[in-house]
Write a protein that holds these residues in place. Sequence first.
Motif, PDB file in Angstrom:
ATOM      1  N   HIS A 166      -2.526   4.645   2.097  1.00 45.04           N
ATOM      2  CA  HIS A 166      -3.455   4.621   1.509  1.00 45.04           C
ATOM      3  C   HIS A 166      -4.512   3.506   1.860  1.00 45.04           C
ATOM      4  O   HIS A 166      -3.941   2.369   1.615  1.00 45.04           O
ATOM      5  N   CYS A 200       0.701  -1.106   0.026  1.00 44.81           N
ATOM      6  CA  CYS A 200       0.013   0.014  -0.180  1.00 44.81           C
ATOM      7  C   CYS A 200       0.886   1.165   0.190  1.00 44.81           C
ATOM      8  O   CYS A 200       1.979   1.396   0.676  1.00 44.81           O
ATOM      9  N   ARG A 233      -8.460   8.041   2.652  1.00 45.77           N
ATOM     10  CA  ARG A 233      -8.439   7.446   1.315  1.00 45.77           C
ATOM     11  C   ARG A 233      -7.626   7.670   0.264  1.00 45.77           C
ATOM     12  O   ARG A 233      -7.897   7.130  -0.806  1.00 45.77           O
ATOM     13  N   LYS A 234      -7.053   8.993   0.524  1.00 40.42           N
ATOM     14  CA  LYS A 234      -6.065   9.242  -0.727  1.00 40.42           C
ATOM     15  C   LYS A 234      -4.958  10.137   0.002  1.00 40.42           C
ATOM     16  O   LYS A 234      -5.144  10.833   0.795  1.00 40.42           O
ATOM     17  N   LEU A 235      -3.612   9.575  -0.235  1.00 38.81           N
ATOM     18  CA  LEU A 235      -2.671  10.418   0.354  1.00 38.81           C
ATOM     19  C   LEU A 235      -2.441  11.740  -0.306  1.00 38.81           C
ATOM     20  O   LEU A 235      -2.860  12.173  -1.447  1.00 38.81           O
ATOM     21  N   TYR A 269      -5.158   5.315   8.333  1.00 40.65           N
ATOM     22  CA  TYR A 269      -5.421   4.914   7.235  1.00 40.65           C
ATOM     23  C   TYR A 269      -6.265   6.326   6.633  1.00 40.65           C
ATOM     24  O   TYR A 269      -7.041   7.098   7.092  1.00 40.65           O
TER      25      TYR A 269
END
Length: 379
Positions: free
Chosen positions: A325, A244, A298-300, A296
């Motif tokens: 991510h 990931c 949803r998007k870096l 965590y």
Amino acid sequence: MPAPLSLNRRVAPAEQYAADFFRSHNWFVEVPSGIPNGADLIIQRGKQRFVVEVKALSESRPDRVLPMLSMAILQAQAAAEESSNALPLAIVYVPEVSPALAKHVDSFLQRFAKDVPVGLISGRGEQYFSGTAFQELNRLPEESRRSAAARPPQAINLFSDLNQWMLKLLLAWDLPEGLLNAPKKKFRNGSDLAEAAQVSAMSASRLLQQLRSEGYLSDLSSHLKLVRREELFRRWGAAAMRSCPEMPCRFLLRVPVAQQIRGLLDRHPEDACLGLFAAADELNIGHVSGVPPYVYVRKLPQMGSPDWPELMASPSERPDLILRHAPFPQSTFRGAIDRNGLMVTDVIQTWLDVMHHPSRGAEQATLIYEKFILPIVGS
């Protein structure tokens, strides 16, 4: 028009499948309540009327099917004697109906039950019937392959993002409170599951068909119940083994990291949650220390983004936290739970995420499995 099922008693999944099958072929179907010997269904089309006994098996071996079929024949005959103007029909629901199995059944009928119509049906769309009233319903694999030639079957990923979320819902009933953000409910059918999961009915139906075809869904339970769970979890863990994208970060302000992580999660309640070892700590089963907290997302984010002003990338210094991510965002964030005011991954997700981590993740995963998952494997 075929009539809907009456609601005078609960209907087992195999009975429901048989009822839906006959209704789709323009038979009138009802669930009887007044026959002493307890037939499962009564079907009628024109002057043809049958009392139906339905059995279910998780295997399609002839040595399992024939004894069950014998029992169904006897019970159907007994029920027909108590019913006026009805003939017996014995049905066995199996995972698949092969030509070889149909030949075994036909040979058995020729020797012992020539006058009783029987049927084999499967969730894969194959069926075999004896008796002139049902010959139009026969559909064995050779015909299935011919009809499938024009449209190849679509492969179903048992562990796609939404499928993992629905698997969690099917397991939530057996988990203790506070370990998974999902209703503790026994789902009767795919529509129930789709409503709770907030997915389409087709998505739920496809998952259930795949689970049933691979032998992970009970044919005998009155609700949707996963079986062979040890193997299912083993495959689930293997499917989660993927790299990931990660971003080691430091906070700009030098104040307690735990306090700043709490503030960060408060500002991103739908898009961030604690994961891996930090989540295990919040679940009171932490085993590994010294690993920076994982969060965590949803998007870096892009560093300097106004949505994440408190962070800076830290490729050389020891990070305060690691943004990761989420490869399965629907399953990860829908299942996340509130622990002490922090959003953290649920117990199943935490187990999946730590098991392949190089920092003693296997040890942490073993503890989670033994405490929380092993008790539901045999449920």
